[in-house]
Design a protein around this motif. Sequence first.
Motif, short mmCIF file in Angstrom:
data_model
loop_
_atom_site.label_atom_id
_atom_site.label_comp_id
_atom_site.label_asym_id
_atom_site.label_seq_id
_atom_site.Cartn_x
_atom_site.Cartn_y
_atom_site.Cartn_z
N SER A 94 93.40 -28.01 37.35
CA SER A 94 93.15 -27.57 38.72
C SER A 94 94.35 -27.72 39.64
CB SER A 94 91.96 -28.35 39.32
OG SER A 94 92.21 -29.75 39.25
N GLN A 95 95.39 -28.48 39.24
CA GLN A 95 96.54 -28.69 40.11
C GLN A 95 97.81 -28.74 39.27
OE1 GLN A 95 96.23 -28.65 43.31
NE2 GLN A 95 94.01 -28.83 43.43
N SER A 121 100.63 -30.25 40.15
CA SER A 121 101.26 -31.57 40.24
C SER A 121 100.69 -32.51 39.20
CB SER A 121 101.08 -32.16 41.65
OG SER A 121 99.71 -32.23 41.99
N SER A 156 105.57 -30.25 44.05
CA SER A 156 104.69 -30.49 42.91
C SER A 156 105.44 -30.64 41.59
CB SER A 156 103.65 -29.37 42.78
OG SER A 156 102.71 -29.44 43.83
N HIS A 206 99.62 -22.45 39.22
CA HIS A 206 98.36 -22.42 39.95
C HIS A 206 98.05 -20.95 40.22
CE1 HIS A 206 94.98 -23.55 42.28
NE2 HIS A 206 95.29 -24.82 42.31
N ARG A 208 91.22 -21.11 44.73
CA ARG A 208 91.97 -22.34 44.51
C ARG A 208 91.15 -23.30 43.65
NH1 ARG A 208 96.38 -25.20 46.26
NH2 ARG A 208 96.09 -27.44 46.57
#
Length: 345
Positions: free
Chosen positions: A70-71, A73, A98, A185, A194
């Motif tokens: 989901s991210q 980073s 990130s 992403h 998102r």
Amino acid sequence: MDSFVDGHGYLAACTAGLPTHGTLAAMRADLAEWEHAGSSPVRYGALVEEGRALFAAIVGVPADRVATGSQTSAMTAVVASALPDGAQVLVPEGDFSSIVFPFLAQGHRGVTVRSVPLADLASAITADTALVAWSAVQSATGTVVDSDAVVAAARAAGARTLCDLTQAAGVLPVSAAPFDVTVTHAYKWLCAPRGVAFMTVSQTAQDWLRPTQAGWYAGADVWSSCYGPDMRLADDARRFDVSPAWQAWPGAVAALRHVASLDMASVWRHGAGLADQLADALGSARQGQAVTTVPDPSGERLAALTAAGITASGRAGRLRLAFHHWNDVSDVDAVARVLVPTLAR
């Protein structure tokens, strides 16, 4: 353009993409199912697998090389944690945090981060460089990096590579195959909700990465991995999966279906061509990229565009304008009408 909601005046795909009609329909149908107690984790799991395969096709790697999350980073942190103590990481100055902060966070064990001007990235790689991390397209400026040169220099020096494709996938033809790791992403140029991100992992990278975020979704059989203490992880990139944000996936898969049906070279020509037309109208040099920037240290120009009903963004003291599927020459003209007087002043 007809696949999307009306995006005239929206020049911020580099901040967040707009939904297709298919994405909106999928998300509304999912909400209706949830409302009537019809949601199914198994169905969401099937969507994740379809999304994995679609993204793999978009970036030119097999689906078993793609991890979901989901991210970016958090995915970069997996790479950072796998580096040996005292490793040196090379990044461009001003790249997105990130892919910088996760390495800085490893400073307690001697990992160091060296920043160099973007133009010097390939030539700055030395025998002391353990890993090079950079964005294929720079977030603040839209600059397209010569990633082939960086990869070649890294291989010659024995350094590993991590490339962020967030500002590239969905607008620029890209392949994840040359890199050890990529992170992406999907909510920008890929126009997904998102909460959906992807990591590609080469076979050699899988051998040195550690699945530090392993949970039930990283198991060889997801539904047999809900309880410990025994752990048997997937033997491919799925071992780096994290539990999906379910409600984001119906819309994401609809968006990825659309992107996978397109010719990325045409998409790039469209966006970069409009940006170059704007450069001509402003009397500035063509940049040959889908994002064009104008100096705006005070934010005056961004404020003027906002007042005119145009959505753009400001980063690092510059006005940032992104051209994507829903934009056409009318957007070029609208922006020029606002900006030309400010440039004259």
